[in-house]
Design an enzyme around this catalytic site. Structure first.
Site, PDB file in Angstrom:
ATOM      1  N   GLY A 292       0.944  -1.367  -0.056  1.00 45.32           N
ATOM      2  CA  GLY A 292      -0.041  -0.085   0.106  1.00 45.32           C
ATOM      3  C   GLY A 292       0.927   1.344   0.000  1.00 45.32           C
ATOM      4  N   PHE A 293       0.218   2.234  -0.019  1.00 46.95           N
ATOM      5  CA  PHE A 293       0.818   3.716   0.056  1.00 46.95           C
ATOM      6  C   PHE A 293       1.896   3.713   1.155  1.00 46.95           C
ATOM      7  CE2 PHE A 293       0.127   7.829   2.197  1.00 46.95           C
ATOM      8  CZ  PHE A 293       1.336   8.645   1.737  1.00 46.95           C
TER       9      PHE A 293
ATOM     10  N   GLY B 233      -3.976  -2.455  -2.136  1.00 43.97           N
ATOM     11  CA  GLY B 233      -2.555  -2.213  -2.217  1.00 43.97           C
ATOM     12  C   GLY B 233      -2.187  -2.561  -3.801  1.00 43.97           C
TER      13      GLY B 233
ATOM     14  N   ALA C   2      -0.412  -0.209  13.104  1.00 45.45           N
ATOM     15  CA  ALA C   2      -0.748   1.447  12.505  1.00 45.45           C
ATOM     16  C   ALA C   2      -2.320   1.527  12.776  1.00 45.45           C
ATOM     17  CB  ALA C   2      -0.776   1.254  11.085  1.00 45.45           C
TER      18      ALA C   2
ATOM     19  N   TYR D 130     -14.709   1.854  10.951  1.00 40.66           N
ATOM     20  CA  TYR D 130     -13.498   1.959  10.969  1.00 40.66           C
ATOM     21  C   TYR D 130     -12.803   2.495  12.119  1.00 40.66           C
ATOM     22  CZ  TYR D 130      -8.762   3.279   8.800  1.00 40.66           C
ATOM     23  OH  TYR D 130      -7.467   3.193   8.486  1.00 40.66           O
TER      24      TYR D 130
ATOM     25  N   LYS E  19     -10.279  -0.062  14.547  1.00 40.54           N
ATOM     26  CA  LYS E  19      -8.894   0.100  14.904  1.00 40.54           C
ATOM     27  C   LYS E  19      -9.003   0.273  16.314  1.00 40.54           C
ATOM     28  CE  LYS E  19      -6.659   0.943  11.212  1.00 40.54           C
ATOM     29  NZ  LYS E  19      -5.297  -0.138  10.987  1.00 40.54           N
TER      30      LYS E  19
END
Ligand code: UDP
Length: 363
Positions: A10-11, A36, A140, A172, A176
């Protein structure tokens, strides 16, 4: 370090992979290539310290192969599969950067179940493997954790302010939060060395507007002469942090014994409203584009709730690692504009290593 990066194509993951290899570490990327993109890491495949496993963190076999470096390298001739030793000793990674996630608010709204499974079930498998092999783990997390808390200096112990769980936007944040709790609990109850990093609006080369991210969208719209799509009245604000400023901190934190069992905000404090961001992009790109205001209900779904403001207190990470966001928003926009135009060589922030960008320009 012999590092595993889940979501490494991914980024953020691909920038981290590049950085760790440059620092002389080994890197295994585990990515299912759903959001990704293999092109993000294709230029690393020739490095003997790089391995790639195409697979989901929900797939126990793929997770095990990634942890033990026995990657199948299924995407072409990717990386260097390590043969399983015959003496019973298992080589394994020693550090995990757990970045695999269902990215972006748009995906959380349109496919909440996918996100929930990845964040909760996937993280469980990754943490179990990390425990089995005694790895250090960086999880993350995200500024989404704080929800509608509009403090101008959100610090790590501040309250979360969330809307109804029936509004899928919050899934989300919920996912997380559970990842964070898992990481913390593994540290507290089992002594696994885990650190949580809450990322605030990272931006830079290779980030796509495809999953909703505002800055790459605006830059693309400005360069191609389309109207810039500002959601709501554009008065919501964010702080955009240049990826290259943040990446070394991830590597630092996971190796820092004082970081284990703790959460750290990571981002810039240069606040801008989304409307001002659109105006800035238009000005710096020298574009004739206009701004098109789109009601939230049209952009996402009826009942959508946005976060009005997000400004991190970064004292904690600065004290431990010396982190200072160096790149200004103007510099970031100028760079993304020149990359989007395909003339990336022409403008780089002062003193930056241009080789970091060459791969981006080639792909
Ligand atoms: N946004 C916007 N136009 C777009 C995409 C996003 O105005 O084309 C807004 C979005 O509603 C939010 C902000 O930009 O208020 C940042 O969105 P992004 O998805 O980049 O990050 P996040 O919501 O996670 O902060």
């Amino acid at each position: 370090m012999d590092a595993l990066i889940t979501g490494g194509a991914g980024f953020i993951g691909s920038h981290l992979a590049e950085y760790l290899l440059q620092q002389g570490h080994g890197v295994t990327v585990l990515d299912d290539l759903s959001t990704g993109c293999y092109d993000n890491v294709a230029h690393l495949a020739g490095n003997p310290r790089f391995r790639f496993e195409q697979g989901s963190i929900l797939d126990t076999g793929a997770v095990e192969r990634a942890f033990t470096g026995t990657c199948s390298g299924e995407t072409g001739q990717v990386g260097t599969p390590t043969p399983t030793p015959t003496d019973g000793h298992v080589n394994h990674v020693d550090t995990v950067f757990h970045l695999a996630a269902a990215v972006g608010v748009e995906l959380a709204v349109s496919h909440p179940m996918e996100g929930i499974m990845v964040h909760i079930m996937g993280t469980k498998l990754v943490m179990e493997a990390a425990q089995r092999y005694g790895c250090r783990v960086m999880v993350a997390s995200s500024s989404e954790i704080y929800g509608k808390n509009t403090s101008d200096n959100i610090s790590e112990d501040d309250d979360r302010v969330l809307g109804s769980p029936l509004k899928s936007r919050w899934s989300y944040s919920e996912g997380k939060a559970i990842e964070e709790t898992m990481a913390y609990t593994y540290w507290r109850e089992m002594g696994l060395r885990t650190v949580i990093v809450r990322l605030f609006n990272m931006v830079g080369p290779r980030q796509h507007g495809r999953y909703g991210m505002v800055l790459p969208r605006f830059v693309h719209q400005a360069i191609t002469g389309q109207p810039l799509t500002v959601y709501g009245d554009g008065h919501q604000s964010r702080c955009f942090c240049y990826i290259d400023d943040a990446i070394p901190v991830l590597a630092d934190l996971v190796q820092h014994s004082d970081a284990y069992g703790k959460a750290f905000n990571l981002g810039s404090r240069e606040e801008t409203t989304i409307e001002a961001l659109a105006q800035k992009v238009i000005a710096l790109a020298g574009s004739k584009s206009t701004i098109h205001y789109i009601p939230y209900g049209e952009a996402y779904k009826d009942g959508f709730e946005d976060m009005p403001r997000r400004v991190p207190d970064i004292t904690k990470v600065r004290q431990l690692t010396g982190f200072v966001p160096r790149t200004t928003l103007d510099e970031i926009i100028r760079m993304l504009v020149s990359l989007e135009r395909g003339v990336g060589e022409s403008w780089f922030p002062p003193g930056r290593n241009e080789t970091l960008y060459s791969a981006t320009l080639e792909t």
